[in-house]
Design a protein around this motif. Structure first.
Motif, PDB file in Angstrom:
ATOM      1  N   GLY A   9     -25.609  -8.731   9.156  1.00 25.23           N
ATOM      2  CA  GLY A   9     -26.879  -9.452   8.995  1.00 25.23           C
ATOM      3  C   GLY A   9     -27.843  -8.724   8.075  1.00 25.23           C
ATOM      4  N   PRO A  10     -29.014  -9.295   7.918  1.00 23.68           N
ATOM      5  CA  PRO A  10     -30.040  -8.649   7.090  1.00 23.68           C
ATOM      6  C   PRO A  10     -30.856  -7.680   7.954  1.00 23.68           C
ATOM      7  CG  PRO A  10     -30.853 -10.739   7.890  1.00 23.68           C
ATOM      8  CD  PRO A  10     -29.493 -10.546   8.511  1.00 23.68           C
ATOM      9  N   THR A  11     -31.802  -7.007   7.350  1.00 21.17           N
ATOM     10  CA  THR A  11     -32.852  -6.378   8.165  1.00 21.17           C
ATOM     11  C   THR A  11     -34.165  -7.029   7.747  1.00 21.17           C
ATOM     12  OG1 THR A  11     -33.270  -4.563   6.600  1.00 21.17           O
ATOM     13  CG2 THR A  11     -31.646  -4.172   8.348  1.00 21.17           C
ATOM     14  N   HIS A  12     -35.120  -7.007   8.635  1.00 20.78           N
ATOM     15  CA  HIS A  12     -36.465  -7.501   8.334  1.00 20.78           C
ATOM     16  C   HIS A  12     -37.414  -6.312   8.334  1.00 20.78           C
ATOM     17  CE1 HIS A  12     -35.860 -11.967   9.712  1.00 20.78           C
ATOM     18  NE2 HIS A  12     -35.087 -11.617   8.709  1.00 20.78           N
ATOM     19  N   VAL A  57     -31.246  -5.514  16.308  1.00 21.54           N
ATOM     20  CA  VAL A  57     -32.313  -4.721  15.697  1.00 21.54           C
ATOM     21  C   VAL A  57     -33.030  -5.570  14.658  1.00 21.54           C
ATOM     22  CG1 VAL A  57     -31.118  -2.507  16.041  1.00 21.54           C
ATOM     23  CG2 VAL A  57     -30.748  -3.794  13.926  1.00 21.54           C
ATOM     24  N   GLU A  58     -34.182  -5.073  14.218  1.00 17.61           N
ATOM     25  CA  GLU A  58     -34.941  -5.783  13.180  1.00 17.61           C
ATOM     26  C   GLU A  58     -34.887  -5.017  11.853  1.00 17.61           C
ATOM     27  OE1 GLU A  58     -37.563  -8.393  13.263  1.00 17.61           O
ATOM     28  OE2 GLU A  58     -36.694  -9.119  15.138  1.00 17.61           O
ATOM     29  N   THR A  59     -35.227  -3.737  11.914  1.00 10.93           N
ATOM     30  CA  THR A  59     -35.444  -2.984  10.670  1.00 10.93           C
ATOM     31  C   THR A  59     -34.277  -2.045  10.376  1.00 10.93           C
ATOM     32  OG1 THR A  59     -36.492  -1.119  11.774  1.00 10.93           O
ATOM     33  CG2 THR A  59     -37.931  -2.957  11.197  1.00 10.93           C
ATOM     34  N   ALA A  60     -34.272  -1.527   9.138  1.00  4.44           N
ATOM     35  CA  ALA A  60     -33.221  -0.584   8.729  1.00  4.44           C
ATOM     36  C   ALA A  60     -33.272   0.677   9.595  1.00  4.44           C
ATOM     37  CB  ALA A  60     -33.422  -0.204   7.265  1.00  4.44           C
ATOM     38  N   VAL A 115     -28.628  -4.297   4.307  1.00  2.00           N
ATOM     39  CA  VAL A 115     -29.844  -3.573   4.705  1.00  2.00           C
ATOM     40  C   VAL A 115     -30.870  -3.676   3.582  1.00  2.00           C
ATOM     41  CG1 VAL A 115     -30.697  -1.315   5.440  1.00  2.00           C
ATOM     42  CG2 VAL A 115     -28.328  -1.973   5.946  1.00  2.00           C
ATOM     43  N   ALA A 116     -32.100  -3.933   3.935  1.00  4.66           N
ATOM     44  CA  ALA A 116     -33.143  -3.995   2.891  1.00  4.66           C
ATOM     45  C   ALA A 116     -33.285  -2.615   2.266  1.00  4.66           C
ATOM     46  CB  ALA A 116     -34.466  -4.432   3.509  1.00  4.66           C
TER      47      ALA A 116
END
Ligand code: C5P
Length: 424
Positions: free
Chosen positions: A219-222, A274-277, A299-300
């Motif tokens: 998935g992505p991170t926000h 999780v939300e962030t990197a 990952v952003a």
């Protein structure tokens, strides 16, 4: 044409979530007709369901008027899909054994339509051999099962058995509705992570990763900018979820560290959201040691130096936004130098040009063993198919375009082979 769901609500504490599920489905243009078991009526009222479905709510098989006007056979025939949510251990047991002692179970026996069961129950009931046996039988009968989530339960215990969020159930319903009519439900094997994963797949491992721990990010991170905005990317998480599912089917213990995505947890997978990197890195480190780590998450690369506590206001001056960005930690590179470096470290590389060349550079720069490179200039992100190249120090393997589920199976086969030929 409007698609129709017959929603059977059985009696568990999660039944209250059925109301939200109805609203979510109606918002997506799906018509819902509800059937309540007697015990479900203790948790939700026919009145509230009737208001939300804008239809009669069915409950008592011996309601003669309804039986004459509609009848249980009719009721199930008028739907495109029967959904049992929440499905208690009790109704699953009845379904598995063909028991028809109330309207809900009678129409489940009478239907010729696809059936999706969404179990929700206490963690011990979920893991009980009888429940697992019933699920296995239901799968063999062609019933789709959406696996429960893990988390804190209404009864105070913690573990697997929570009803998935309404959005996740609705997504699965839409996917099943989109399948060609008359498709053999058993031929509907998962080809991407949004699928209801079969219990049988888990019970009969198709590989040799037993006793191995496989760590997957997806998935992505926000990265928050302020309380209402964030930096993100278009990753759907489908490929990573499919890999986690394939590893579980191969018999591995699987930890899936997932960024914010609306995908159901594949069966047999321990999921950490999780939300962030930085949260992703912490969750990955906490999951070590692992035999292999497959870092599929997009990952952003950057986050804001300081997320604002209040919403940032534009001042109309036309000046650039006051956003200072700093680099996020590289999880893959961190793992390659980690004291508990997994024996096999696999990275992904989403490229839009010079795919193999960039992937080879990445392999060295990040200290990975393999890089799975894909061309994202088309609609790979969010799509269901993927064409990849596997770059290792031995050379490059090019795989033809195939569904993400097949990429996952092939990759896991390769991982199993690599781990069995490596010491330790
Ligand atoms: O540098 P790039 O984002 O192209 O690298 C992709 C690979 O590195 C993927 O396997 C991704 O999961 C991983 N990655 C990471 N942490 C980052 C950025 C990427 O683990 N901060």
């Amino acid at each position: 044409m409007t698609q129709r769901i017959l929603l059977i609500i059985s009696g568990g504490i999660a039944a209250y979530k059925a109301l939200e599920l109805v609203r979510t489905l109606r918002k997506r243009g799906i018509a819902v007709r509800a059937v309540l078991t007697e015990s479900a009526e203790k948790f939700v009222t026919p009145l509230s369901l009737g208001v939300l479905t804008e239809d009669h709510v069915f409950g008592d098989m011996f309601d003669l008027k309804e039986e004459r006007e509609i009848g249980h056979i009719q009721l199930s025939r008028q739907a495109d899909l029967i959904v049992v949510a929440p499905a208690t251990a009790n109704i699953l047991a009845k379904m598995a054994n063909g028991i028809a002692d109330n309207l809900a179970t009678t129409l489940l026996l009478a239907t010729d339509k696809p059936v999706l069961a969404v179990p929700a129950m206490n963690v011990r009931m979920w893991h009980h051999k009888a429940t697992q046996r019933n699920l296995e039988r239901l799968h063999a009968d062609g019933v789709h099962i959406l696996e429960p989530d893990s988390g804190e339960m209404a009864c105070g215990e913690y573990g697997k058995g929570r009803l998935p969020e309404p959005e996740a159930i609705a997504a699965e319903i839409e996917r099943l509705l989109a399948l060609p009519r008359g498709a053999d439900p058993l031929a509907d094997q998962p080809d991407f992570a949004g699928d209801a994963l079969s219990v049988l797949d888990k019970l009969e491992p198709n590989g040799n990763l037993t006793d191995k721990h496989i760590l997957v990010t997806a998935g992505p991170t926000h990265e928050p900018i302020d309380p209402v905005r964030y930096i993100a990317n278009r990753s759907s998480g489908k490929q990573g979820f499919a890999i986690a599912a394939a590893a579980a089917r191969a018999g591995a213990r699987v930890t899936l560290v997932a960024g914010p995505v609306q995908l159901p947890t594949p069966l047999g997978v321990d999921r950490v959201d999780v939300e962030t990197a930085r949260q992703m890195l912490a969750a990955v480190e906490a999951a070590l040691p692992a035999d292999a780590a497959i870092m599929v998450a997009a990952v952003a690369d950057w986050r804001t130096a300081d997320a604002a506590e209040q919403k940032i206001k534009k001042d109309g001056s036309g000046q650039p936004a006051p956003l200072a960005l700093v680099e996020n930690p590289d999880i893959l590179a961190t793992l390659s130098h980690h004291a508990h470096r997994p024996a096999l470290l696999v990275g992904f590389a989403a490229e839009t040009q010079k795919i193999a060349e960039h992937a080879q550079a990445k392999l060295i720069r990040k200290g990975a063993d393999w890089i799975v490179a894909n061309d994202v200039s088309g609609d790979v992100m969010g799509g269901d198919a993927n064409a990849v190249q596997i770059v290792t120090t031995d050379g490059i393997e090019t795989w033809p375009a195939m569904p993400k589920g097949q990429v996952a199976d092939k990759l896991i086969e390769k991982v199993a082979h690599a781990l069995s030929s490596r010491p330790g």
